[in-house]
Enzyme design. Sequence first.
Site, short mmCIF file in Angstrom:
data_model
loop_
_atom_site.label_atom_id
_atom_site.label_comp_id
_atom_site.label_asym_id
_atom_site.label_seq_id
_atom_site.Cartn_x
_atom_site.Cartn_y
_atom_site.Cartn_z
N PHE A 1 -31.18 -41.66 34.93
CA PHE A 1 -32.46 -41.57 34.24
C PHE A 1 -33.03 -42.97 34.04
CE2 PHE A 1 -35.65 -40.64 31.09
CZ PHE A 1 -36.13 -39.43 31.54
N ASP B 1 -37.83 -36.23 41.55
CA ASP B 1 -36.44 -35.94 41.21
C ASP B 1 -36.01 -34.69 41.96
OD1 ASP B 1 -34.00 -35.57 40.06
OD2 ASP B 1 -34.72 -35.33 38.01
N ARG C 1 -42.75 -46.69 28.36
CA ARG C 1 -43.72 -46.76 29.47
C ARG C 1 -44.26 -48.17 29.67
NH1 ARG C 1 -45.18 -41.49 30.95
NH2 ARG C 1 -45.41 -39.98 29.28
#
Length: 178
Positions: A151, A102, A164
């Site tokens: 995001f 990022d 996840r």
Amino acid sequence: MGNDLQKVLLTEDEILARIQEMATDIWRDYEGKDLLLVGVLKGAILVMADLMRALPGTAPMDWMAISSYGSGTKSSGVVRIIKDLDTDITDRHVLIVEDIIDSGLTLSWLIKNLESRQPASLSVCTLLRKPDAVTVDVPVRYVGFDIPNEFVVGYGLDYAERYRDLPFIGTLDPAVYS
Ligand code: IMP
Ligand code: MG
């Protein structure tokens, strides 16, 4: 898909096909060399699992866990090692395996730290890269996908330790974190 996700950004098939291509590129560059894959916990676990199986040959892996201090969701570049490598990387060809870059601050710290241990070479492979990462001087040799500044979760990536386990990568509804 559940109500928390806005859309699927990358399907499981798209991810696996791209990882196969990256594995081919990596093996072309490292075949015959003493390659060590270094994963960054925890986000990179699925990238590592699929990448190492997609490599045409065998390469050992090791892991680091680091935490970056920062306010809220932005990393500061101030990093602490939670778990160091088990392996001495001196004179070895190290490839850092990352899930996403990022700001690039965490990775640039990690590169400096590992460079000080005198590896034969040090390169970076990341599945995802956000636009800000391009502005930081972080040499990334293998990039799976350049994605927009949103995001994302799934395929190892979490929000507050959730999502996840999703096999695909999706964008989180901003309502979930605002
Ligand atoms: P950086 O120092 O800003 O490059 O931070 C990179 C780390 O932040 C990644 O390894 C992830 O753990 C986390 N991260 C950054 N963007 C996202 C995202 O969109 N979803 C999930 N985690 C993210
Ligand atoms: Mg990470």
